[in-house]
Scaffold this active site. Sequence first.
Site, PDB file in Angstrom:
ATOM      1  N   SER A  21       0.831  -1.209   0.000  1.00 12.94           N
ATOM      2  CA  SER A  21       0.000   0.000   0.000  1.00 12.94           C
ATOM      3  C   SER A  21       0.862   1.254   0.000  1.00 12.94           C
ATOM      4  O   SER A  21       0.621   2.195  -0.770  1.00 12.94           O
ATOM      5  CB  SER A  21      -0.929   0.008   1.215  1.00 12.94           C
ATOM      6  OG  SER A  21      -1.840  -1.068   1.186  1.00 12.94           O
ATOM      7  N   ARG A  44       0.506   8.157   5.696  1.00 12.34           N
ATOM      8  CA  ARG A  44      -0.492   7.458   6.518  1.00 12.34           C
ATOM      9  C   ARG A  44      -1.869   8.095   6.391  1.00 12.34           C
ATOM     10  O   ARG A  44      -2.890   7.407   6.500  1.00 12.34           O
ATOM     11  CB  ARG A  44      -0.044   7.409   7.979  1.00 12.34           C
ATOM     12  CG  ARG A  44       1.071   6.404   8.183  1.00 12.34           C
ATOM     13  CD  ARG A  44       1.253   5.956   9.611  1.00 12.34           C
ATOM     14  NE  ARG A  44       2.232   4.876   9.653  1.00 12.34           N
ATOM     15  CZ  ARG A  44       1.923   3.589   9.567  1.00 12.34           C
ATOM     16  NH1 ARG A  44       0.661   3.210   9.465  1.00 12.34           N
ATOM     17  NH2 ARG A  44       2.870   2.667   9.597  1.00 12.34           N
ATOM     18  N   HIS A  47      -3.135   6.661   3.269  1.00 11.57           N
ATOM     19  CA  HIS A  47      -3.416   5.244   3.533  1.00 11.57           C
ATOM     20  C   HIS A  47      -4.750   5.073   4.243  1.00 11.57           C
ATOM     21  O   HIS A  47      -5.498   4.130   3.980  1.00 11.57           O
ATOM     22  CB  HIS A  47      -2.283   4.660   4.378  1.00 11.57           C
ATOM     23  CG  HIS A  47      -2.374   3.185   4.601  1.00 11.57           C
ATOM     24  ND1 HIS A  47      -2.647   2.639   5.841  1.00 11.57           N
ATOM     25  CD2 HIS A  47      -2.243   2.133   3.755  1.00 11.57           C
ATOM     26  CE1 HIS A  47      -2.678   1.318   5.753  1.00 11.57           C
ATOM     27  NE2 HIS A  47      -2.429   0.979   4.492  1.00 11.57           N
TER      28      HIS A  47
END
Length: 216
Positions: A21, A44, A47
């Site tokens: 990812s 993040r 994500h």
Amino acid sequence: MDFQTQFKPLTVQPQEIEGLSFQMITDELGEHDFTEEQYPVVQRIIHASADFDLGRSVVFHPDAVRAGIQAIRSGKKVVADVQMVQVGISKPRLEKFGGSVHVYISDQDVMEEAKRLNTTRAIVSIRKAIKEADGGIFAIGNAPTALLELIRLVKNGEARPGLVIGMPVGFVSAAESKEELAKLDIPFITNIGRKGGSPVTVAALNALSIMAEKQG
């Protein structure tokens, strides 16, 4: 009717999924202006949201990452505006340094005072929080009124947060509250526009706690 499919996941190993990812995020994001210390936070956030436009809209005070890591490693309290933010934060990494997460919006005294003043519980909870979390991290992902109240208290010299992660989502005052935060000369992480929310606020804080842990 047969609903079987031939699709197979690339991997079912958790660490491999995360690694794939992150590599896909890096490849798709391409060139950017984030610093080496800021990029893990943005990564993040993307994500958590699968939203590259949101990721590109993130804005950092120059001292934000350093101040956040320092606050975590010093065991400062983290104040969340709502339980959803509190639940998502990785407690063990904070506890390693003596830190803890607090949310006041459902406290009985906060609810009673909000009713008495005919105002939001988010506003009253911030007034309570600043008395108990001086120098701490304020993670606001849901309530623009909480962020606006914190900004007011900072301007009045009544609040001295170590870092403000202000990324509330919504239509009423969400974008405006973040614009006001970005004008302050205190460490902050925010984003431009209406997007945001508890998951991305949590992602930003968890990124900082991971970096704090890696420092030893």
